[in-house]
Design a protein around this motif. Structure first.
Motif, PDB file in Angstrom:
ATOM      1  N   ARG B 229      15.807   3.036 -36.829  1.00 12.17           N
ATOM      2  CA  ARG B 229      16.682   2.674 -37.957  1.00 12.17           C
ATOM      3  C   ARG B 229      17.648   1.547 -37.638  1.00 12.17           C
ATOM      4  O   ARG B 229      18.103   0.856 -38.520  1.00 12.17           O
ATOM      5  CB  ARG B 229      17.521   3.899 -38.384  1.00 12.17           C
ATOM      6  N   ASP B 230      17.988   1.417 -36.354  1.00 10.41           N
ATOM      7  CA  ASP B 230      19.021   0.427 -36.011  1.00 10.41           C
ATOM      8  C   ASP B 230      18.370  -0.925 -35.690  1.00 10.41           C
ATOM      9  O   ASP B 230      17.234  -1.173 -36.110  1.00 10.41           O
ATOM     10  CB  ASP B 230      19.884   0.954 -34.856  1.00 10.41           C
ATOM     11  N   ASP B 231      19.055  -1.750 -34.948  1.00 12.66           N
ATOM     12  CA  ASP B 231      18.575  -3.115 -34.725  1.00 12.66           C
ATOM     13  C   ASP B 231      17.529  -3.199 -33.618  1.00 12.66           C
ATOM     14  O   ASP B 231      17.595  -2.464 -32.628  1.00 12.66           O
ATOM     15  CB  ASP B 231      19.754  -4.018 -34.343  1.00 12.66           C
ATOM     16  N   ILE B 232      16.608  -4.129 -33.775  1.00  9.49           N
ATOM     17  CA  ILE B 232      15.661  -4.449 -32.704  1.00  9.49           C
ATOM     18  C   ILE B 232      16.456  -4.844 -31.461  1.00  9.49           C
ATOM     19  O   ILE B 232      17.419  -5.617 -31.547  1.00  9.49           O
ATOM     20  CB  ILE B 232      14.743  -5.616 -33.143  1.00  9.49           C
ATOM     21  N   GLN B 233      16.061  -4.301 -30.318  1.00  6.88           N
ATOM     22  CA  GLN B 233      16.750  -4.668 -29.078  1.00  6.88           C
ATOM     23  C   GLN B 233      16.216  -6.014 -28.575  1.00  6.88           C
ATOM     24  O   GLN B 233      15.008  -6.200 -28.507  1.00  6.88           O
ATOM     25  CB  GLN B 233      16.519  -3.607 -28.008  1.00  6.88           C
ATOM     26  N   VAL B 234      17.147  -6.898 -28.264  1.00  8.30           N
ATOM     27  CA  VAL B 234      16.757  -8.245 -27.851  1.00  8.30           C
ATOM     28  C   VAL B 234      17.272  -8.524 -26.436  1.00  8.30           C
ATOM     29  O   VAL B 234      18.456  -8.351 -26.156  1.00  8.30           O
ATOM     30  CB  VAL B 234      17.345  -9.314 -28.811  1.00  8.30           C
ATOM     31  N   ASP B 235      16.347  -8.937 -25.574  1.00  9.12           N
ATOM     32  CA  ASP B 235      16.739  -9.410 -24.243  1.00  9.12           C
ATOM     33  C   ASP B 235      16.698 -10.936 -24.283  1.00  9.12           C
ATOM     34  O   ASP B 235      15.621 -11.531 -24.216  1.00  9.12           O
ATOM     35  CB  ASP B 235      15.769  -8.826 -23.201  1.00  9.12           C
ATOM     36  N   ARG B 236      17.868 -11.528 -24.440  1.00  9.42           N
ATOM     37  CA  ARG B 236      17.899 -12.981 -24.721  1.00  9.42           C
ATOM     38  C   ARG B 236      17.293 -13.805 -23.591  1.00  9.42           C
ATOM     39  O   ARG B 236      16.596 -14.786 -23.831  1.00  9.42           O
ATOM     40  CB  ARG B 236      19.339 -13.425 -25.009  1.00  9.42           C
ATOM     41  N   ALA B 237      17.548 -13.378 -22.381  1.00  4.64           N
ATOM     42  CA  ALA B 237      16.997 -14.123 -21.240  1.00  4.64           C
ATOM     43  C   ALA B 237      15.471 -14.096 -21.284  1.00  4.64           C
ATOM     44  O   ALA B 237      14.808 -15.105 -21.004  1.00  4.64           O
ATOM     45  CB  ALA B 237      17.500 -13.521 -19.938  1.00  4.64           C
ATOM     46  N   ALA B 238      14.925 -12.948 -21.671  1.00  3.76           N
ATOM     47  CA  ALA B 238      13.460 -12.831 -21.719  1.00  3.76           C
ATOM     48  C   ALA B 238      12.881 -13.670 -22.848  1.00  3.76           C
ATOM     49  O   ALA B 238      11.779 -14.217 -22.716  1.00  3.76           O
ATOM     50  CB  ALA B 238      13.053 -11.364 -21.866  1.00  3.76           C
ATOM     51  N   THR B 240      14.129 -16.532 -23.866  1.00  3.53           N
ATOM     52  CA  THR B 240      14.150 -17.884 -23.291  1.00  3.53           C
ATOM     53  C   THR B 240      12.967 -18.088 -22.340  1.00  3.53           C
ATOM     54  O   THR B 240      12.336 -19.147 -22.334  1.00  3.53           O
ATOM     55  CB  THR B 240      15.478 -18.104 -22.518  1.00  3.53           C
ATOM     56  N   GLU B 241      12.693 -17.064 -21.565  1.00  3.28           N
ATOM     57  CA  GLU B 241      11.581 -17.123 -20.608  1.00  3.28           C
ATOM     58  C   GLU B 241      10.244 -17.354 -21.329  1.00  3.28           C
ATOM     59  O   GLU B 241       9.435 -18.181 -20.910  1.00  3.28           O
ATOM     60  CB  GLU B 241      11.566 -15.802 -19.835  1.00  3.28           C
ATOM     61  N   TYR B 242      10.048 -16.603 -22.437  1.00  6.27           N
ATOM     62  CA  TYR B 242       8.812 -16.805 -23.228  1.00  6.27           C
ATOM     63  C   TYR B 242       8.720 -18.251 -23.712  1.00  6.27           C
ATOM     64  O   TYR B 242       7.665 -18.883 -23.649  1.00  6.27           O
ATOM     65  CB  TYR B 242       8.769 -15.862 -24.441  1.00  6.27           C
ATOM     66  N   ALA B 243       9.849 -18.769 -24.217  1.00  7.98           N
ATOM     67  CA  ALA B 243       9.854 -20.143 -24.733  1.00  7.98           C
ATOM     68  C   ALA B 243       9.552 -21.127 -23.609  1.00  7.98           C
ATOM     69  O   ALA B 243       8.760 -22.055 -23.767  1.00  7.98           O
ATOM     70  CB  ALA B 243      11.210 -20.445 -25.371  1.00  7.98           C
ATOM     71  N   LYS B 244      10.175 -20.872 -22.473  1.00  6.58           N
ATOM     72  CA  LYS B 244       9.980 -21.757 -21.316  1.00  6.58           C
ATOM     73  C   LYS B 244       8.518 -21.760 -20.868  1.00  6.58           C
ATOM     74  O   LYS B 244       7.985 -22.779 -20.433  1.00  6.58           O
ATOM     75  CB  LYS B 244      10.886 -21.296 -20.170  1.00  6.58           C
ATOM     76  N   ASN B 245       7.877 -20.602 -20.989  1.00  3.80           N
ATOM     77  CA  ASN B 245       6.480 -20.498 -20.559  1.00  3.80           C
ATOM     78  C   ASN B 245       5.494 -21.016 -21.609  1.00  3.80           C
ATOM     79  O   ASN B 245       4.287 -20.805 -21.497  1.00  3.80           O
ATOM     80  CB  ASN B 245       6.137 -19.053 -20.191  1.00  3.80           C
ATOM     81  N   GLY B 246       6.036 -21.610 -22.667  1.00  8.23           N
ATOM     82  CA  GLY B 246       5.145 -22.299 -23.595  1.00  8.23           C
ATOM     83  C   GLY B 246       4.868 -21.577 -24.893  1.00  8.23           C
ATOM     84  O   GLY B 246       4.081 -22.058 -25.706  1.00  8.23           O
TER      85      GLY B 246
END
Lengths: 360, 404
Positions: B229-238, B240-246
């Protein structure tokens, strides 16, 4: 019926699952943090504790002998401390915390003739029914077509080169024990002729009120034939559902000349992106052509490759067709649109095109 | 009878190719089982003649149980005497289909001694399917199964063997303990599983998240699907890591969001959770970075089924969120109210979904004492044929609540 044995227990239910969980799962139950697909058929789940659990998934083929299960057990003893599991789509999964076991395990599985794959953007094993191996109402065999279709599509099981997930299922009649009605591609056994009434036996084997009530289109009426209580069928009203046959053995529909399969597309169960959808009719009839059903194999491959070539990343078959529209789909698939494609059961009007959102 | 396998030129074609062959499996079992030799013979004849040769059902079972055994007889018993009986036993699988090799080997030994030696791992509903034995062997098989704590599952108009995904055992997305819930309800409803007393079958499936790996939406009369019911948990560093990996986060994640409630500014992902539909797509694509929220439970849906009789149905929402904690009292109370009503008013062979279609969801909710909420519908009614039940009486001038 045989005499009951002594010290009889009943209603104790299945064994508790905890005794079948590997220690690493017991330790990390509810603590898994994320997972990654390492290569086709292999994934790793990583726990908050730092523990890693590797899964190797292989097709079981669904119908397996006890000797094959023992061979799986040998592998599980050799590589997985004596634990294994099966999936909802008849795959067998080997779970281990030892990364070094993965490659030898895969090698052993492949030597046993069990392809590894079915994870990620791939075709998983086909869910299917019993067919001629065990069912009285089958309009086609099940295992044989599945074997032929998956032999042909094996590359899409063993590799991850599809835009998204693809789920294929087969049910050998409209009872759909395989519940194929929400699959990306469904192969469905069909009858095309009304029941052949066995007037000699019907009054002895069937309750006529149940029989008449079983027909969704009220095509069955009580009748006296040659002095015997029986039924008559308004053939134009019969849609070959075989529900009457389910309640009355004296109304068989099986017909080697006319039985066959239909192909349905675009269903999904998962809620990811688009809501769950039913599969829709693509090909109304293909003949039963055992052992390998080449017409069906070719049709399914054609649909898989058409979707694979044209869908966007992650787009399931139904999402792709919804985007491009059904007229374009029929054109691209080279399938002739026929009267049979248009629904005429309940709420059929909801399936008509009720806008000018048309493509040319 | 000869121990030699019958000639099966058509079936032999299905030993070719890379996919596991059921023909090879039956032949493996046929080395020890005359049943499987006759099964190969009859199946080859079906392949020749394009028709099945099984008789229509038959009521067989073990003492005291009304379900769990599917009676099956060959239509050609003179030609294939060893499969004149070829009954199936459905054995209730352990939750999540986990086994140890000791238990599986014992099942194999029992089935080799008392049956055909071929199985389905598993049937569509989830049971271990022991495929093919005689009437005389049913009770001895059950007797052996009792010793290793495996019980028979459901068939006919009863609660069918419940099944669940592997849930918390191996999945980070499971929003409740599917295996615990499945085991609990299976044990609670043993009588309903073993003794058919309903208008028709009733299936449960427990999925830990909206990806619904056990197809509960399509295949269960009651679909219990994990959700938060609450908010999706976000690991911001992770992220960024996905973005960095393309990863193209806009194309792969944001543009596929059905609620359009996400943004990616090239650095951070923003989710307007009040509009999130909990579809799982973004979490599926970035499992290291995103996770379901912490306030977890299940949505309870009702009514899905295959086409027979009145057409296929998907389950629809009954309770948008339920905490799914043992002993699941409210859920069981609700379930029993549903069963009472359906048993009382349902027609023979009418699934609960079809029953709701016939009586109307509004009336159904009233009868099971559940308040209507907008989460239950895709949209409100479009037709004005409303069965109004409240009206003013002449002379009184005040609203009179109908007692009906």
């Amino acid at each position: 019926m045989a005499e009951p044995t002594q010290e009889r227990r009943t209603d104790y239910g299945p064994p508790h699952y905890e005794k079948f969980l590997p220690p690493i799962i017991k330790k990390n139950y509810g603590k898994w943090k994320y997972h990654e697909i390492l290569k086709p058929g292999v994934m790793v789940h990583v726990s908050e504790t730092g523990d890693k659990l590797y899964t190797v998934r292989a097709s079981s083929g669904r119908l397996i002998s006890v000797d094959k299960i023992r061979m799986y057990c040998d592998l599980a003893d050799k590589y997985c401390d004596g634990y294994l599991r099966f999936t909802s789509r008849h795959n067998v999964e080997f779970l281990t915390d030892k990364q070094e076991n993965i490659d030898p395990l895969i090698k052993d599985l492949q030597e046993m003739g069990h392809p590894v794959g079915g994870i990620g953007n791939a075709i998983s094993s086909m869910v299917h029914t019993q067919g001629w191996i065990h069912c009285h109402s089958a309009a086609t065999d099940a295992s044989g077509i599945v074997k032929a279709v998956m032999d042909d599509l094996i590359e899409y099981f063993e590799e991850m080169k599809l835009p998204g997930k693809l789920r294929i299922a087969l049910a050998c009649c409209l009872n759909m024990c395989g519940a194929v009605h929400c699959s990306d591609i469904a192969i469905l056994g069909i009858h095309r002729r009304p029941p052949k009434i066995d007037h000699e036996k019907l009054h002895k084997m069937c309750e006529i009120p149940n029989v008449t009530a079983s027909c969704p289109t009220a095509a069955i009426r009580p009748a006296t034939v040659d002095g015997k209580q029986s039924v008559e069928i308004i053939e134009e009203q019969c849609m070959f559902c075989a529900n009457c046959y389910t309640v009355c053995p004296s109304l068989p529909l099986n017909d080697p000349l006319n039985d066959g399969v239909s192909i349905w597309v675009g269903g999904k169960v998962s809620n990811a992106r688009h809501e769950p959808m039913f599969s829709k009719l693509a090909i109304p009839y293909l003949p039963n052509n055992p052992p390998r059903g080449p017409e069906t194999v070719e049709a399914v491959r054609g649909l898989v490759e058409l979707w694979a070539k044209n869908a966007k990343k992650y787009e399931r078959m139904g999402e792709w067709i919804e985007r491009i529209g059904w007229p374009r789909f029929f054109k691209m698939a080279g399938i002739e649109f026929q009267k049979e494609h248009i629904d005429d059961f309940k709420h059929a009007g909801l399936t008509y095109k009720r806008s000018t959102h048309l493509t040319y | 009878m000869s121990d030699a396998l019958p000639k099966t030129p058509k079936l032999d074609e299905l030993e070719k190719g890379k996919w596991p062959s059921f023909v090879t499996e039956i032949k493996m079992a046929a080395k020890k089982s005359p049943m499987c030799r006759d099964l190969l013979g009859q199946l080859e004849q079906s392949y020749e003649e394009k028709i099945g040769y099984w008789k229509h059902g038959g009521i067989v079972g073990v003492m005291g149980y009304g379900g769990g055994v599917i009676g099956r007889y060959s239509d050609l018993p003179e030609k294939y005497p060893n499969i004149s009986h070829f009954h199936t036993m459905r054995i209730n699988q352990p939750a999540g289909w986990f086994y140890n090799t000791d238990a599986l080997r014992k099942i194999c030994d029992i089935w080799e001694e008392h049956g055909s030696g071929i199985t389905n791992m598993h049937g569509s509903t989830g049971d271990i399917i022991l495929l093919g034995t005689t009437t005389d062997e049913l009770e001895p098989t059950f007797s052996e199964l009792q010793k290793i704590d495996f019980d028979i599952g459901g068939s006919g108009s009863d609660v069918r063997t419940p099944s669940c995904c592997c849930g918390m055992a191996r999945c980070e997305w499971s929003c409740y303990d599917t295996m615990k819930a499945c085991y609990d309800l299976t044990q609670a409803y043993q009588d309903e599983i073993h003794r058919p007393a309903f208008p028709y079958k009733f299936k449960f499936k427990f999925s830990g998240c909206p990806n619904d790996c056990v197809a509960s939406m399509a295949r269960a009369d009651m679909s219990i699907i994990g959700i938060w019911r609450d908010d999706i948990q976000v690991d911001r560093a992770a992220v960024t890591e996905y973005a960095k990996n393309g990863m193209d986060i806009k194309a792969d994640v944001v543009d596929n969001c059905p609620a359009r409630c996400m943004d990616w500014d090239g650095k951070e992902i923003h989710i307007d959770n009040q509009f999130c539909r909990r579809c799982m797509h973004c979490i599926n694509v970035m499992p290291k970075a995103l996770a379901p929220g912490k306030d977890r439970g299940a949505a309870i849906l009702l009514g899905s089924k295959a086409p027979i009789i009145e057409g296929a149905l998907l389950s629809s929402v009954l309770i948008p969120f339920y905490k799914m904690e043992p002993p699941y009292e409210e859920l069981k109370d609700l379930l029993e109210r549903i069963w009472d009503l359906w048993c009382e008013e349902g027609k023979n062979r009418e699934r609960v979904g079809e029953f709701i279609q016939r009586v109307g969801m509004g009336n159904f909710l009233e009868a099971i004492e559940l308040e209507p909420v907008p989460e239950m519908i895709a949209h409100p009614r479009e037709n004005p044929y409303v069965f109004y039940e409240e009206y003013f009486e002449e002379d009184e001038g005040e609203e009179e609540e109908s007692e009906s």
